[in-house]
Design a protein around this motif. Structure first.
Motif, PDB file in Angstrom:
ATOM      1  N   MET A 297      13.541   3.275  12.442  1.00 27.89           N
ATOM      2  CA  MET A 297      12.461   3.584  11.898  1.00 27.89           C
ATOM      3  C   MET A 297      11.563   2.262  12.017  1.00 27.89           C
ATOM      4  O   MET A 297      12.109   1.416  11.173  1.00 27.89           O
ATOM      5  CB  MET A 297      12.413   4.383  10.672  1.00 27.89           C
ATOM      6  N   GLU A 298      10.204   2.015  12.437  1.00 26.47           N
ATOM      7  CA  GLU A 298       9.517   1.025  12.418  1.00 26.47           C
ATOM      8  C   GLU A 298       8.919   0.672  10.996  1.00 26.47           C
ATOM      9  O   GLU A 298       8.373   1.898  10.324  1.00 26.47           O
ATOM     10  CB  GLU A 298       8.438   1.086  13.266  1.00 26.47           C
ATOM     11  N   ARG A 299       9.264  -0.472  10.376  1.00 23.14           N
ATOM     12  CA  ARG A 299       8.705  -0.648   9.071  1.00 23.14           C
ATOM     13  C   ARG A 299       7.015  -0.809   9.305  1.00 23.14           C
ATOM     14  O   ARG A 299       6.549  -1.619  10.046  1.00 23.14           O
ATOM     15  CB  ARG A 299       9.118  -2.011   8.539  1.00 23.14           C
ATOM     16  N   GLN A 300       6.437   0.014   8.149  1.00 24.97           N
ATOM     17  CA  GLN A 300       4.879  -0.041   8.399  1.00 24.97           C
ATOM     18  C   GLN A 300       4.394  -1.415   7.529  1.00 24.97           C
ATOM     19  O   GLN A 300       4.526  -1.162   6.329  1.00 24.97           O
ATOM     20  CB  GLN A 300       4.213   1.024   7.755  1.00 24.97           C
ATOM     21  N   GLU A 301       3.882  -2.414   8.103  1.00 20.13           N
ATOM     22  CA  GLU A 301       3.263  -3.384   7.366  1.00 20.13           C
ATOM     23  C   GLU A 301       1.879  -3.032   6.948  1.00 20.13           C
ATOM     24  O   GLU A 301       0.960  -2.560   7.638  1.00 20.13           O
ATOM     25  CB  GLU A 301       3.339  -4.772   8.500  1.00 20.13           C
ATOM     26  N   LEU A 302       1.625  -3.346   5.404  1.00 24.72           N
ATOM     27  CA  LEU A 302       0.415  -3.071   5.268  1.00 24.72           C
ATOM     28  C   LEU A 302      -0.407  -4.150   4.311  1.00 24.72           C
ATOM     29  O   LEU A 302       0.261  -4.832   3.649  1.00 24.72           O
ATOM     30  CB  LEU A 302       0.189  -1.701   4.151  1.00 24.72           C
ATOM     31  N   ALA A 303      -1.342  -4.652   4.961  1.00 20.67           N
ATOM     32  CA  ALA A 303      -2.069  -5.658   4.223  1.00 20.67           C
ATOM     33  C   ALA A 303      -3.181  -5.180   3.554  1.00 20.67           C
ATOM     34  O   ALA A 303      -3.876  -4.158   3.990  1.00 20.67           O
ATOM     35  CB  ALA A 303      -2.527  -6.723   5.194  1.00 20.67           C
ATOM     36  N   ARG A 304      -3.440  -5.689   2.291  1.00 20.68           N
ATOM     37  CA  ARG A 304      -4.775  -5.083   1.511  1.00 20.68           C
ATOM     38  C   ARG A 304      -5.584  -6.403   0.857  1.00 20.68           C
ATOM     39  O   ARG A 304      -5.195  -7.364   0.758  1.00 20.68           O
ATOM     40  CB  ARG A 304      -4.384  -4.556   0.237  1.00 20.68           C
ATOM     41  N   LEU A 305      -6.919  -5.743   0.906  1.00 16.91           N
ATOM     42  CA  LEU A 305      -8.037  -6.933   0.328  1.00 16.91           C
ATOM     43  C   LEU A 305      -8.729  -5.951  -0.580  1.00 16.91           C
ATOM     44  O   LEU A 305      -9.257  -4.907  -0.426  1.00 16.91           O
ATOM     45  CB  LEU A 305      -9.038  -7.151   1.411  1.00 16.91           C
ATOM     46  N   HIS A 306      -9.147  -6.562  -1.972  1.00 20.08           N
ATOM     47  CA  HIS A 306      -9.772  -5.915  -2.894  1.00 20.08           C
ATOM     48  C   HIS A 306     -10.795  -6.981  -3.392  1.00 20.08           C
ATOM     49  O   HIS A 306     -10.425  -7.974  -3.857  1.00 20.08           O
ATOM     50  CB  HIS A 306      -8.910  -5.230  -3.960  1.00 20.08           C
ATOM     51  N   ARG A 307     -12.070  -6.608  -3.396  1.00 18.12           N
ATOM     52  CA  ARG A 307     -13.057  -7.648  -3.917  1.00 18.12           C
ATOM     53  C   ARG A 307     -14.232  -6.766  -4.756  1.00 18.12           C
ATOM     54  O   ARG A 307     -14.590  -5.713  -4.071  1.00 18.12           O
ATOM     55  CB  ARG A 307     -13.897  -8.422  -2.928  1.00 18.12           C
ATOM     56  N   ARG A 308     -14.817  -7.260  -6.005  1.00 19.72           N
ATOM     57  CA  ARG A 308     -15.881  -6.874  -6.557  1.00 19.72           C
ATOM     58  C   ARG A 308     -17.126  -7.719  -5.972  1.00 19.72           C
ATOM     59  O   ARG A 308     -16.968  -9.012  -5.953  1.00 19.72           O
ATOM     60  CB  ARG A 308     -15.609  -7.069  -8.148  1.00 19.72           C
TER      61      ARG A 308
ATOM     62  N   VAL B 285     -17.559  -2.286  -4.993  1.00 21.72           N
ATOM     63  CA  VAL B 285     -16.067  -2.621  -5.029  1.00 21.72           C
ATOM     64  C   VAL B 285     -15.611  -2.413  -3.613  1.00 21.72           C
ATOM     65  O   VAL B 285     -16.210  -1.399  -2.940  1.00 21.72           O
ATOM     66  CB  VAL B 285     -15.214  -1.963  -5.862  1.00 21.72           C
ATOM     67  N   VAL B 286     -15.053  -3.382  -3.033  1.00 24.92           N
ATOM     68  CA  VAL B 286     -14.616  -3.204  -1.494  1.00 24.92           C
ATOM     69  C   VAL B 286     -13.283  -3.239  -1.496  1.00 24.92           C
ATOM     70  O   VAL B 286     -12.686  -4.162  -2.016  1.00 24.92           O
ATOM     71  CB  VAL B 286     -15.113  -4.352  -0.552  1.00 24.92           C
ATOM     72  N   ALA B 287     -12.700  -2.307  -0.822  1.00 27.59           N
ATOM     73  CA  ALA B 287     -11.134  -2.050  -0.589  1.00 27.59           C
ATOM     74  C   ALA B 287     -10.933  -1.947   1.010  1.00 27.59           C
ATOM     75  O   ALA B 287     -11.453  -1.179   1.519  1.00 27.59           O
ATOM     76  CB  ALA B 287     -10.572  -0.917  -1.405  1.00 27.59           C
ATOM     77  N   VAL B 288      -9.928  -2.924   1.516  1.00 25.75           N
ATOM     78  CA  VAL B 288      -9.656  -2.799   2.834  1.00 25.75           C
ATOM     79  C   VAL B 288      -8.029  -2.776   2.938  1.00 25.75           C
ATOM     80  O   VAL B 288      -7.306  -3.444   2.051  1.00 25.75           O
ATOM     81  CB  VAL B 288      -9.881  -4.228   3.572  1.00 25.75           C
ATOM     82  N   SER B 289      -7.602  -1.788   3.668  1.00 25.27           N
ATOM     83  CA  SER B 289      -5.938  -1.613   4.132  1.00 25.27           C
ATOM     84  C   SER B 289      -6.064  -1.661   5.387  1.00 25.27           C
ATOM     85  O   SER B 289      -6.586  -0.856   6.331  1.00 25.27           O
ATOM     86  CB  SER B 289      -5.752   0.015   3.388  1.00 25.27           C
ATOM     87  N   VAL B 290      -5.030  -2.463   5.792  1.00 25.08           N
ATOM     88  CA  VAL B 290      -4.681  -2.797   7.374  1.00 25.08           C
ATOM     89  C   VAL B 290      -3.160  -2.545   7.580  1.00 25.08           C
ATOM     90  O   VAL B 290      -2.520  -3.099   6.899  1.00 25.08           O
ATOM     91  CB  VAL B 290      -5.056  -4.167   7.603  1.00 25.08           C
ATOM     92  N   ALA B 291      -2.926  -1.388   8.396  1.00 25.57           N
ATOM     93  CA  ALA B 291      -1.776  -1.159   8.954  1.00 25.57           C
ATOM     94  C   ALA B 291      -1.843  -1.567  10.375  1.00 25.57           C
ATOM     95  O   ALA B 291      -2.436  -2.074  10.985  1.00 25.57           O
ATOM     96  CB  ALA B 291      -1.351   0.411   8.753  1.00 25.57           C
ATOM     97  N   PRO B 292      -0.406  -1.527  11.048  1.00 23.78           N
ATOM     98  CA  PRO B 292      -0.347  -2.077  12.352  1.00 23.78           C
ATOM     99  C   PRO B 292      -1.233  -1.410  13.494  1.00 23.78           C
ATOM    100  O   PRO B 292      -2.010  -2.166  14.190  1.00 23.78           O
ATOM    101  CB  PRO B 292       1.019  -1.876  12.766  1.00 23.78           C
ATOM    102  N   ARG B 293      -1.809  -0.232  13.067  1.00 24.24           N
ATOM    103  CA  ARG B 293      -2.538   0.508  14.325  1.00 24.24           C
ATOM    104  C   ARG B 293      -3.783   1.235  13.557  1.00 24.24           C
ATOM    105  O   ARG B 293      -4.498   2.048  13.922  1.00 24.24           O
ATOM    106  CB  ARG B 293      -1.816   1.389  15.077  1.00 24.24           C
ATOM    107  N   ARG B 294      -3.997   0.802  12.077  1.00 22.44           N
ATOM    108  CA  ARG B 294      -5.033   1.443  11.299  1.00 22.44           C
ATOM    109  C   ARG B 294      -5.733   0.577  10.580  1.00 22.44           C
ATOM    110  O   ARG B 294      -5.008  -0.091   9.663  1.00 22.44           O
ATOM    111  CB  ARG B 294      -4.566   2.907  10.700  1.00 22.44           C
ATOM    112  N   LEU B 295      -7.206   0.783  10.283  1.00 17.04           N
ATOM    113  CA  LEU B 295      -7.733  -0.174   9.398  1.00 17.04           C
ATOM    114  C   LEU B 295      -8.775   0.852   8.691  1.00 17.04           C
ATOM    115  O   LEU B 295      -9.243   1.747   9.015  1.00 17.04           O
ATOM    116  CB  LEU B 295      -8.668  -0.945   9.906  1.00 17.04           C
TER     117      LEU B 295
END
Length: 132
Positions: A1-12, A64-74
């Motif tokens: 099973m491929e591990r889903q890397e998730l990156a996040r950004l959160h800014r006010r 408030v800005v929230a960004v979530s990045v997965a390998p194939r989805r933002l």
């Protein structure tokens, strides 16, 4: 099973802090630099800056800005604290650059929407992308 890397950004983003648009855009560029190909990353930057600018222009309480990045989805969410839903409209030719933000989001995002909250709303979009 491929591990889903998730990156996040959160800014006010503070009230009327127009400089924050460039700062958030730069942070997203850095977040996507090695995770996504250049073209979808540029689209993400453009749409993010449109939503943040809209929140700052049309509200008095910041966002408030929230960004979530997965390998194939933002997913980008911009939350403001003002009730009422945004209205997308086709701007007149003589409007200059005003009124095009949601039209761009509608045109370029793979999906988008607005979710009401008890205090304000979240305008969000998603993009499909792929690793470089």
């Amino acid at each position: 099973m491929e591990r889903q890397e998730l990156a996040r950004l959160h800014r006010r983003v503070g009230r009327a802090d127009v400089a924050a648009v460039a700062e958030v855009r730069s942070a997203v560029r850095e977040l996507l630099r090695y995770r996504w190909k250049e073209e979808p990353a540029q689209v993400a930057e453009l749409l993010l800056s449109e939503l943040v600018t809209n929140a700052l222009v049309h509200t008095d309480d910041g966002a408030v800005v929230a960004v979530s990045v997965a390998p194939r989805r933002l997913r980008v969410e911009v939350r403001d604290f003002v009730p009422g839903m945004p209205v997308s409209h086709a701007p007149d030719a003589d409007d200059g650059t005003h009124g095009r933000g949601l039209v761009l989001v509608e045109s370029l995002a793979d999906s988008w929407g607005v979710s009401p909250h008890a205090l304000g709303k979240v305008v969000w979009f998603e993009l499909d992308g792929e690793r470089p």
